[in-house]
Design a protein around this motif. Structure first.
Motif, PDB file in Angstrom:
ATOM      1  N   LEU A 200       0.863  -1.224   0.044  1.00 16.50           N
ATOM      2  CA  LEU A 200       0.125  -0.022  -0.031  1.00 16.50           C
ATOM      3  C   LEU A 200       0.923   1.169   0.081  1.00 16.50           C
ATOM      4  O   LEU A 200       0.431   2.195  -0.763  1.00 16.50           O
ATOM      5  CB  LEU A 200      -0.861   0.307   1.110  1.00 16.50           C
ATOM      6  CG  LEU A 200      -2.002   1.284   1.453  1.00 16.50           C
ATOM      7  CD1 LEU A 200      -2.870   1.081   0.068  1.00 16.50           C
ATOM      8  CD2 LEU A 200      -2.754   1.183   2.631  1.00 16.50           C
ATOM      9  N   ALA A 201       1.992   1.141   0.747  1.00  8.91           N
ATOM     10  CA  ALA A 201       2.895   2.435   0.667  1.00  8.91           C
ATOM     11  C   ALA A 201       3.694   2.626  -0.586  1.00  8.91           C
ATOM     12  O   ALA A 201       3.668   3.939  -0.872  1.00  8.91           O
ATOM     13  CB  ALA A 201       3.831   2.143   2.089  1.00  8.91           C
ATOM     14  N   SER A 202       3.641   1.629  -1.059  1.00  7.58           N
ATOM     15  CA  SER A 202       4.647   1.894  -2.473  1.00  7.58           C
ATOM     16  C   SER A 202       3.579   2.493  -3.262  1.00  7.58           C
ATOM     17  O   SER A 202       4.199   3.281  -4.492  1.00  7.58           O
ATOM     18  CB  SER A 202       4.671   0.488  -3.097  1.00  7.58           C
ATOM     19  OG  SER A 202       3.724  -0.339  -3.354  1.00  7.58           O
ATOM     20  N   PHE A 203       2.293   2.554  -3.222  1.00  9.63           N
ATOM     21  CA  PHE A 203       1.391   3.359  -4.165  1.00  9.63           C
ATOM     22  C   PHE A 203       0.923   4.511  -3.638  1.00  9.63           C
ATOM     23  O   PHE A 203       0.648   5.466  -4.440  1.00  9.63           O
ATOM     24  CB  PHE A 203       0.077   2.378  -4.585  1.00  9.63           C
ATOM     25  CG  PHE A 203       0.257   1.208  -5.061  1.00  9.63           C
ATOM     26  CD1 PHE A 203       0.597   1.279  -6.635  1.00  9.63           C
ATOM     27  CD2 PHE A 203       0.500   0.081  -4.611  1.00  9.63           C
ATOM     28  CE1 PHE A 203       0.740   0.027  -7.389  1.00  9.63           C
ATOM     29  CE2 PHE A 203       0.660  -1.299  -5.442  1.00  9.63           C
ATOM     30  CZ  PHE A 203       0.884  -1.071  -6.828  1.00  9.63           C
ATOM     31  N   LEU A 204       0.759   4.736  -2.422  1.00  9.80           N
ATOM     32  CA  LEU A 204       0.565   6.098  -1.735  1.00  9.80           C
ATOM     33  C   LEU A 204       1.471   6.480  -0.667  1.00  9.80           C
ATOM     34  O   LEU A 204       1.333   6.402   0.617  1.00  9.80           O
ATOM     35  CB  LEU A 204      -0.533   5.639  -0.875  1.00  9.80           C
ATOM     36  CG  LEU A 204      -1.960   4.978  -1.918  1.00  9.80           C
ATOM     37  CD1 LEU A 204      -2.977   4.668  -0.660  1.00  9.80           C
ATOM     38  CD2 LEU A 204      -2.470   6.135  -2.508  1.00  9.80           C
TER      39      LEU A 204
END
Length: 259
Positions: A200-204
């Motif tokens: 999730l962090a890689s996209f946001l």
């Protein structure tokens, strides 16, 4: 990639090692030892929440000046509310209690004990994932060594937790093997939750401070709602306090020395 895998699996390995105690211990964990271990787990989780999650989240928002605390407070409160919601929505039974919590259900006591432990372990996995995401993206004051210190600290406190889980399972009438498997699998949610946060962090990327604070809030909820009350009730509560101090100092030292 190897660092990510190691960081995610270390806490699970700690749980498995602790669950294996069921093969070597014939009786339940002594009350004094259990209270000390619960206090130790609380100390590790509180120290990890402060040094590895909340402080890096605030530092990431330094460009906001005095308002840097707002995203962290928002993420923290969301973490508290998230665990509160899971607590209310999931039928579960805390170790040492006879009355289950959450909605009524016909599932077995063993299943409800397992769900209670899963709720407990989820925020730990999310916390490890959030710190690893920060180290990988190199956008915050989090080093790979610091992320591994977080993972190692959680793994250390998972060893006694694994024993605290598997031994009551045995006391419920399950075989040693089944108790070990249930105790071990209770920790599988940690690498799953950690990987979900990393993805999730890689996209946001901009939401990373919120995620760190969210994980901190979730862990603090578990400490205040479950661990500290269990360590403090009845006699020998001072042992829980001593365990807390040792756990806090251990995690703080790991973060400073390795971070």
């Amino acid at each position: 990639m190897e660092v990510i895998i190691a960081g995610l699996l270390l806490p699970f390995i700690g749980t498995v090692a602790g669950a294996a105690f069921v093969f070597f211990m014939n009786k339940e964990i002594p009350v004094k030892l259990q209270k000390t271990l619960l206090g130790f787990a609380s100390g590790v989780m509180v120290a990890a929440s402060v040094w590895s999650l909340l402080i890096p989240a605030i530092e990431r928002c330094n460009d906001m000046g005095k308002l840097a605390v707002l995203p962290v407070v928002a993420g923290f409160m969301l973490g508290i509310l998230f665990l509160l919601g899971i607590d209310y929505a999931t039928p579960h039974l805390h170790i040492g209690l006879s009355k289950p919590e959450g909605p009524r259900s016909k599932i077995s006591r063993t299943a409800m004990l397992s769900l209670a432990v899963t709720i407990h372990n989820l925020p730990e996995g999310m916390a490890v994932g959030a710190v690893l995401a920060g180290a990988i993206q190199n956008q915050m004051e989090i080093s790979i060594a610091g992320a591994m210190a977080m993972s190692l600290g959680i793994a250390i406190q998972n060893i006694p937790e694994g024993a605290i889980i598997s031994m009551p399972m045995r006391a419920e009438g399950n075989s040693r093997t089944k108790s070990f498997i249930i105790g071990s699998l209770s920790g599988i949610i940690e690498p799953i939750g950690g990987m979900a946060v990393i993805l999730l962090a890689s996209f946001l990327t901009p939401t990373l401070p919120y995620m760190l604070a969210f994980a901190a809030g979730a862990m603090i909820y578990v400490v205040v709602e479950e661990l500290i009350p269990e360590a403090s009730e009845g006699e020998h509560s001072n042992l829980g306090t001593i365990g807390f101090a040792i756990g806090f100092a251990t995690m703080m030292s790991l973060d400073v020395i390795l971070g």
